[in-house]
Write an enzyme that holds these catalytic residues in place. Structure first.
Site, mmCIF file in Angstrom:
data_model
loop_
_atom_site.group_PDB
_atom_site.id
_atom_site.type_symbol
_atom_site.label_atom_id
_atom_site.label_comp_id
_atom_site.label_asym_id
_atom_site.label_seq_id
_atom_site.Cartn_x
_atom_site.Cartn_y
_atom_site.Cartn_z
ATOM 1 N N GLU A 125 -7.649 -1.955 -2.345
ATOM 2 C CA GLU A 125 -6.791 -1.099 -1.459
ATOM 3 C C GLU A 125 -5.757 -0.188 -2.223
ATOM 4 O O GLU A 125 -5.834 1.216 -1.647
ATOM 5 C CB GLU A 125 -5.904 -2.257 -0.651
ATOM 6 C CG GLU A 125 -6.630 -3.072 0.296
ATOM 7 C CD GLU A 125 -5.777 -4.127 0.984
ATOM 8 O OE1 GLU A 125 -4.706 -3.426 1.597
ATOM 9 O OE2 GLU A 125 -5.960 -5.154 1.273
ATOM 10 N N ASN B 142 0.773 -1.155 -0.070
ATOM 11 C CA ASN B 142 0.054 -0.054 0.057
ATOM 12 C C ASN B 142 0.883 1.271 0.033
ATOM 13 O O ASN B 142 0.453 2.380 -0.667
ATOM 14 C CB ASN B 142 -1.006 -0.109 1.139
ATOM 15 C CG ASN B 142 -2.434 -0.692 0.784
ATOM 16 O OD1 ASN B 142 -2.852 -0.370 -0.165
ATOM 17 N ND2 ASN B 142 -2.439 -1.743 1.835
ATOM 18 N N HIS C 263 -8.337 -1.116 5.768
ATOM 19 C CA HIS C 263 -8.802 -2.571 6.105
ATOM 20 C C HIS C 263 -9.298 -3.273 5.001
ATOM 21 O O HIS C 263 -10.127 -3.034 4.184
ATOM 22 C CB HIS C 263 -9.833 -2.482 7.197
ATOM 23 C CG HIS C 263 -9.999 -3.655 7.698
ATOM 24 N ND1 HIS C 263 -9.233 -4.349 8.756
ATOM 25 C CD2 HIS C 263 -11.230 -4.645 7.702
ATOM 26 C CE1 HIS C 263 -9.874 -5.599 9.106
ATOM 27 N NE2 HIS C 263 -10.959 -5.565 8.517
ATOM 28 N N ARG D 46 5.338 0.167 27.468
ATOM 29 C CA ARG D 46 4.720 0.451 26.282
ATOM 30 C C ARG D 46 4.446 2.083 26.362
ATOM 31 O O ARG D 46 4.313 2.835 25.164
ATOM 32 C CB ARG D 46 3.251 -0.225 26.133
ATOM 33 C CG ARG D 46 2.510 0.019 24.997
ATOM 34 C CD ARG D 46 3.183 -0.141 23.695
ATOM 35 N NE ARG D 46 3.329 -1.588 23.387
ATOM 36 C CZ ARG D 46 2.722 -2.099 22.306
ATOM 37 N NH1 ARG D 46 2.028 -1.518 21.674
ATOM 38 N NH2 ARG D 46 3.003 -3.442 22.078
#
Length: 207
Positions: free
Chosen positions: A181, A14, A110, A66
Site C-alpha cells: 500500500e 497511507n 484497496h 446525505r
C-alpha cells in the site's frame, strides 16, 4: 504544481506515506492541498496539522440529509482545486455528483488484489480475515480509479504480498501496508501527475 486532496477516516498511515514521499522528493511537484476526514477524531488530521497541511472535518452526522452532506463535501473538495482526489482509507461512499465531476481523477487504495476480497463490506481487517480464511498464498494491494461501483473502477497498479505461515489478520494487514500500500499509492500519484496514466474502454494503461 500538481494538487491532491486526500480523504481519510482513520489513522492515516497511507496519508503519512504520501507526506513522506512529498517531503523526501520522491513525489516531485506534488502538493497535498487539503486533507478531509468524516471523523473529527481521525489521527490523520493530526498528521496533516503536524506537516502544515490544511485539514477539514465534514461528517454526514453534521448535515440533515446525505444530499446536503454530499454537496458540502464537493464544495470543500472544489475549493482546493485538486488535480487528483486520493481516498486513503475513506469509509464513506463517494457520491455520484463527485465521481461525475472528477471522472478518472479519483483513486482508491484497496488492501487486496482486486477482484479478490473486494466490494461491499470488504474493508479494514475484514479483507485480511477473509483472505486467511480462504487460504490464499498471495494477497496484496490495488490502486484503482473510483467509479460508481464499489472497488470496480479501472485498475492502475497492483502489488503482490506473500501470506506467511502463522499470519493473523493484524500481521497480514501490517505487511500488506508496508510492502504494498505505502509503495503503490505514491507510485500511482507520481504516474498520474506526470500524465502517464490514461483510461481507454474502461481499462487503465500506463504510457
Amino acid at each position: 504544481m500538481f494538487n491532491i486532496v486526500v480523504l481519510v477516516s482513520g489513522g492515516g498511515t497511507n496519508l503519512q506515506a504520501i507526506i513522506d514521499n512529498v517531503e523526501n522528493g520522491n513525489l516531485k511537484d506534488v502538493r497535498i492541498a487539503k486533507v478531509i476526514s468524516n471523523k473529527g477524531d481521525a489521527f490523520a488530521l493530526k498528521r496533516a496539522a503536524k506537516h502544515g497541511i490544511e485539514g477539514e472535518v465534514i461528517s454526514p452526522k453534521s448535515y440533515p440529509s446525505r444530499d446536503i452532506f454530499n454537496e458540502a463535501l464537493k464544495t470543500a473538495i472544489d475549493a482546493a482545486e485538486p488535480d487528483l482526489i486520493v481516498l486513503a482509507g475513506f469509509l464513506v461512499v463517494v457520491p455520484p455528483v463527485i465521481i461525475r465531476a472528477y471522472r478518472n481523477r479519483i483513486i482508491n487504495i484497496h488492501p487486496s488484489l482486486i477482484p479478490s476480497f473486494c466490494g461491499k463490506g470488504f474493508y479494514g481487517l475484514k479483507v485480511h480475515e477473509e483472505a486467511l480464511k480462504r487460504g490464499v498464498k498471495v494477497t496484496g494491494a490495488t490502486v484503482h480509479f473510483v467509479d460508481e461501483g464499489t472497488d470496480t473502477g479501472p485498475i492502475i497498479i497492483q502489488k503482490a504480498v506473500y501470506v506467511e505461515e502463522g499470519d493473523t489478520p493484524e500481521i497480514l494487514q501490517k505487511r500488506v501496508m508496508e510492502q504494498a500500500e505505502w509503495i503503490i499509492l505514491s507510485k500511482a500519484i507520481e504516474l498520474i501527475s506526470q500524465g502517464k496514466v490514461y483510461v481507454e474502454d474502461g481499462v487503465a494503461h500506463i504510457r
